[in-house]
Scaffold this active site. Structure first.
Site, short mmCIF file in Angstrom:
data_model
loop_
_atom_site.label_atom_id
_atom_site.label_comp_id
_atom_site.label_asym_id
_atom_site.label_seq_id
_atom_site.Cartn_x
_atom_site.Cartn_y
_atom_site.Cartn_z
CB SER A 165 -0.97 -0.05 1.18
OG SER A 165 -1.94 0.97 1.04
CG ASP A 322 -3.14 4.23 -1.10
OD1 ASP A 322 -3.93 4.05 -2.05
OD2 ASP A 322 -3.12 3.50 -0.10
CG ASP A 324 -2.83 -0.24 -2.20
OD1 ASP A 324 -2.78 0.93 -1.77
OD2 ASP A 324 -3.38 -1.16 -1.55
CB THR A 400 -9.56 0.50 14.12
OG1 THR A 400 -9.93 1.15 15.31
CG2 THR A 400 -8.82 1.46 13.23
CE LYS A 438 -7.47 0.93 3.14
NZ LYS A 438 -7.54 -0.32 3.92
#
Length: 612
Positions: A165, A322, A324, A400, A438
């Site tokens: 990532s 970002d 990825d 989270t 996401k």
């Protein structure tokens, strides 16, 4: 294989055993020679770094530096990890050989160790195909969200994405999705971890990735998935005629990652003129030469080139993925000429408002609201809760990380519910539930349509954000972290909070701020619940305490799963009608200062503050 605890082997003997095994198994000449060189030099310090402890497979999979040894990402550890994952999947799915798995990769590479995301993906595919399991291996780089999309679309058993990532350039990672299209959650991580330990010796065909190219079990899903993804994305285009006519200009950066062509395609799918790409950053480059950290969450430093291009082309909006392309940062030029970078919480408010408003226009029947949901993580802004309370849909918070939101979204969808949106403050957004994770590609084009629509009302994103806060109540947030490399110190800090006013007594105040409720997701305590037991899942392996204050403030302190950080997230929520954000900011800053001084005590615990 590391000597088990209590085996009687000392530290040196264990190191000798690990390195001997490595020399026997490693067929990558670069990492093999590197280890031989360290042994010849007697470089014990470096050998301990490489062989001290095997990378731990968690719910986020693996993430570590590329290089030789069991604590690094390299050909051998990829083979070992995949063998374990393969055996675990065989136990879990009787139809694994009929359905298969998907594998994709980003553009990372580490020439000195011969490691690259593409190479690791091919080795992982080789492992599965050698066991008679079909593999859908993308022929070229893709955004991370294409893996969960493919799992769901093709009804596969699992997915693997080779990516680190937004981590520094030397890192790589191995991210795993389950058959429901969401990231794995416990206990799968423990099961996979155990299976890896049981399958460390490379299987006979493990190293020969040339075998897969002629295998009937190898499939390339690139063309069909590309087509299906953008066809599904079109369903979230609500104002095609506005998009065709808009005069709003956009700049996009993929920060040397995979996003460029996919965001261009997304804009075309929405009938938007594709954004101007930052030329120095549009092509994949594993060196990330123009940025210190390839992370758009770091704000203006990563966006310098984007702002320069936007100023030159008179673009008002910058969109940044970002590397990825699963996350998105958005910046808007203000009338003053300054650039405003929206926080993850602010963009979450804008996208949540937009997706609800667009859904409401198509669903006039208010009875549908009772089956409509939005989600966010417990450390993200509660702005969606405020919108839900006023508008009548459901809001839920999760632990989270998108693994929790993706799994919860799937449960709700399977119950016939509509999930409109999910987000986390770390610039992660699920705008389209056909991807249960996401997705920075869909978030980029939906943000562009939102900006184009607002422009027809002579509104900027900043003005609309203010209107949301006026209508639903200001939600002012502040988040940061302290660095601490000593796990014992971190544990002591949190234990002292649990016995702040004598043994087993949490603090009743923080400086002048009175505490009205406490939730501790490490111990499972929540004094807001009748039985004092937390509703959200608890984990003894990570520290997380949330304080609710009498003034409406909420602050969470937690450890990071991937970095040596103690993070905090603070928010002050005002009821609708309180239109003095400056006073709220002042009060929140005072609260944060009190938390840093009384709860973190950086001098006492020798904590390093976040570098500016």
């Amino acid at each position: 294989m590391a000597a088990p605890e209590g085996s009687g082997l000392g530290e040196d003997a264990r190191l000798d055993q690990e390195t001997a095994q490595w020399l026997h198994w490693d067929k990558n000449s670069l990492t093999l020679e590197a280890v031989k060189r360290l042994i010849a030099e007697g470089n014990e310090e470096e050998l301990r770094k490489c062989f001290g402890a095997r990378m731990e497979f968690g719910t986020a999979g693996l993430r570590a530096a590329m290089g030789p040894g069991i604590s690094r990402m390299n050909d051998l550890t990829i083979i070992q990890t995949t063998q374990g994952f393969c055996r675990y999947l065989e136990k879990q799915f009787s139809d694994l050989k009929q359905k298969g798995i998907v594998i994709s990769f980003d553009a990372r590479a580490h020439p000195s160790s011969g490691g690259s995301s593409r190479r690791f993906a091919r080795l992982a595919a080789t492992t599965f195909i050698s066991q008679g399991i079909p593999v859908y291996l993308f022929s070229d780089i893709t955004p991370t969200p294409f893996v969960p999309f493919t799992v769901s679309r093709l009804k596969l058993c699992a997915g693997i994405m080779i990516t680190a990532s937004h981590n520094p350039k030397q890192d790589n990672g191995y991210k795993v999705y389950w058959d429901n299209g969401a990231q794995i959650i416990s206990p799968h991580d423990k099961g996979i971890s155990q299976a890896i330990e049981e399958n460390l010796e490379p299987w006979p065909q493990a190293w020969d990735d040339s075998l897969i190219d002629s295998s009937p079990l190898l499939h390339n899903p690139s063309a069909s998935i590309n087509n299906d993804y953008f066809e599904d994305l079109k369903k979230y285009c609500f104002h095609r005629s506005v998009n065709r006519e808009t005069k709003v200009k956009f700049v996009h950066t993929s920060v040397h990652g995979v996003g460029h062509s996919f965001v261009q395609s997304a804009f075309k799918a929405f009938d938007l003129v594709p954004p101007e790409a930052v030329p120095e950053q549009k092509d994949p480059d594993p060196e990330f030469p123009t940025v210190k950290y390839p992370n758009p969450e770091e704000g203006k430093g990563v966006l310098t080139l984007s702002f320069a291009l936007a100023d030159k082309t008179k673009a008002r909006i910058v969109l940044a993925n970002d590397p990825d392309a699963d996350r998105l940062a958005v910046a808007e030029k203000q009338d003053s000429g300054e650039w405003r970078v929206f926080s993850g919480n602010e963009l979450g408010a804008l996208l949540g408002w937009w997706l609800f408003t667009s859904w409401k226009e198509k669903n006039q029947d208010r009875s549908a609201l009772k089956d409509t949901y939005m989600l966010s993580s417990t450390v993200s802004s509660k702005i969606l809760r405020a919108i839900a309370l006023k508008e009548g849909f459901h809001f839920e918070e999760t632990l989270t990380g998108f693994k929790w939101m993706g799994n919860r979204a799937k449960q709700l969808i399977d119950q016939g519910k509509t999930v409109l949106f999910a987000f986390e403050e770390a610039i992660g957004y699920m705008c389209c539930p056909f991807v249960l994770d996401k997705d920075g590609v869909s978030a980029a084009v939906i943000s562009a349509e939102l900006a184009s629509f607002l422009a027809t009302k002579n509104l900027s994103l900043s003005q609309q954000l203010k209107a949301i806060y006026v209508e639903y109540g200001y939600h002012i947030t502040k988040a940061s972290y302290f660095i601490c490399h000593d796990q014992d110190t971190i544990k002591k800090l949190f234990e002292n909070l649990r016995s702040y006013d004598g043994k087993n007594n949490y603090p009743k105040a923080c400086g002048k701020f009175e505490i009205s409720a406490i939730r501790d997701l490490t111990t499972g305590y929540d004094d807001n619940q009748p039985d004092k037991k937390a509703v959200l899942p608890t984990s003894k392996s990570s520290q997380m305490i949330t304080f609710t204050f009498a003034n409406g403030g909420v602050a969470t302190m937690r450890t990071s799963g991937t970095e040596p950080k103690i993070k905090y997230y603070a928010e002050l929520c005002a009821p609708p009608g309180n239109s003095d954000p400056e006073q709220l900011k002042k009060e929140l800053n005072e609260l944060v200062s009190a938390i840093e001084e009384h709860f973190f005590q950086p001098q006492k615990y020798n904590l390093q503050p976040k570098a500016d």
